[in-house]
Design a protein around this motif. Sequence first.
Motif, short mmCIF file in Angstrom:
data_model
loop_
_atom_site.label_atom_id
_atom_site.label_comp_id
_atom_site.label_asym_id
_atom_site.label_seq_id
_atom_site.Cartn_x
_atom_site.Cartn_y
_atom_site.Cartn_z
N THR A 88 0.85 -1.20 0.00
CA THR A 88 0.00 0.00 0.00
C THR A 88 0.88 1.25 0.00
O THR A 88 2.06 1.20 0.39
CB THR A 88 -0.91 0.06 1.25
OG1 THR A 88 -0.07 0.22 2.41
CG2 THR A 88 -1.78 -1.20 1.39
N ALA A 89 0.29 2.34 -0.43
CA ALA A 89 1.03 3.61 -0.44
C ALA A 89 1.47 4.00 0.97
O ALA A 89 2.60 4.45 1.17
CB ALA A 89 0.18 4.71 -1.06
N ALA B 147 4.43 1.83 2.02
CA ALA B 147 5.64 2.23 1.29
C ALA B 147 6.19 3.55 1.80
O ALA B 147 7.40 3.70 2.00
CB ALA B 147 5.32 2.32 -0.21
N ALA B 148 5.31 4.53 2.00
CA ALA B 148 5.74 5.84 2.48
C ALA B 148 6.41 5.71 3.85
O ALA B 148 7.42 6.36 4.11
CB ALA B 148 4.56 6.80 2.54
N VAL C 32 3.09 10.25 1.54
CA VAL C 32 2.28 9.27 0.81
C VAL C 32 1.98 9.75 -0.60
O VAL C 32 1.86 8.95 -1.53
CB VAL C 32 1.01 8.90 1.61
CG1 VAL C 32 -0.02 10.02 1.58
CG2 VAL C 32 0.40 7.61 1.12
N ILE D 288 4.24 8.48 -3.47
CA ILE D 288 4.16 7.09 -3.89
C ILE D 288 3.32 7.03 -5.16
O ILE D 288 2.20 7.53 -5.20
CB ILE D 288 3.54 6.20 -2.80
CG1 ILE D 288 4.34 6.30 -1.49
CG2 ILE D 288 3.40 4.75 -3.28
CD1 ILE D 288 5.79 5.85 -1.58
N ASN E 298 1.27 4.85 -7.24
CA ASN E 298 0.54 3.58 -7.30
C ASN E 298 0.22 3.23 -8.74
O ASN E 298 -0.36 4.05 -9.46
CB ASN E 298 -0.78 3.69 -6.54
CG ASN E 298 -0.60 3.64 -5.05
OD1 ASN E 298 0.34 3.04 -4.56
ND2 ASN E 298 -1.52 4.26 -4.34
N SER F 259 -0.97 9.21 -7.59
CA SER F 259 -0.38 9.56 -6.30
C SER F 259 -1.06 8.75 -5.21
O SER F 259 -2.29 8.58 -5.21
CB SER F 259 -0.57 11.05 -6.03
OG SER F 259 -0.29 11.34 -4.68
N GLY F 260 -0.26 8.27 -4.26
CA GLY F 260 -0.82 7.52 -3.14
C GLY F 260 -1.77 8.34 -2.28
O GLY F 260 -2.52 7.79 -1.49
N VAL G 109 9.60 10.46 -6.87
CA VAL G 109 8.44 9.62 -6.56
C VAL G 109 8.92 8.17 -6.57
O VAL G 109 9.92 7.84 -7.22
CB VAL G 109 7.27 9.83 -7.55
CG1 VAL G 109 6.70 11.22 -7.42
CG2 VAL G 109 7.66 9.55 -8.97
N TRP G 110 8.22 7.34 -5.84
CA TRP G 110 8.59 5.93 -5.72
C TRP G 110 7.48 5.09 -6.33
O TRP G 110 6.32 5.26 -6.00
CB TRP G 110 8.78 5.57 -4.25
CG TRP G 110 10.02 6.16 -3.67
CD1 TRP G 110 10.17 7.40 -3.13
CD2 TRP G 110 11.30 5.55 -3.61
NE1 TRP G 110 11.46 7.59 -2.74
CE2 TRP G 110 12.17 6.47 -3.02
CE3 TRP G 110 11.79 4.29 -4.01
CZ2 TRP G 110 13.52 6.17 -2.81
CZ3 TRP G 110 13.13 4.00 -3.79
CH2 TRP G 110 13.98 4.94 -3.19
N ALA G 111 7.87 4.18 -7.23
CA ALA G 111 6.91 3.32 -7.92
C ALA G 111 7.24 1.86 -7.66
O ALA G 111 8.39 1.51 -7.36
CB ALA G 111 6.95 3.61 -9.41
#
Length: 156
Positions: free
Chosen positions: A30-31, A34-35, A42, A45, A47, A63-64, A124-126
Amino acid sequence: MNSATATFAACLRELDVPGQVVEFSTEVPTAAAAAEQLGCPVGAIANSLVFTVDDEPLLVVASGAHRVDTRHVARVLGVGRIRRASPEFVQEATGQPVGGVGPVGHPEPIRTVVDRTLADHPVVWAGAGSKHAMFPTTFDELVRITNGLPMEVVKP
């Protein structure tokens, strides 16, 4: 590095993505999870959410911090009803599990929309193809590697 993550990392190299895949000892499906692991907002992240439109996949990289407004996205794209894909459909379309879907690395290209608000974050993180892995990127890079359409995914 497990085989799914190694395959995903190879895909990133082919796309000239400089960010390295990061693996976690626990799942980050989940975002929020992960965050917390990454110590980032968040909203940073990205998604990768799979939907269906007329039995075809639609990937929304959101965006999460957002819940995708599928009616709004359908209106902007000029398509019929957008539905959340089943886990089986997601696995078939992406080759990746729900909770670990990355924006690339799928068996076939998928029509993609990228949430414009991801541009508010310098990094950003994917997802990286498994529930244990992610990679750092940017909004512009996501648009490039997915050939995605930048748009608002929530009703303005």
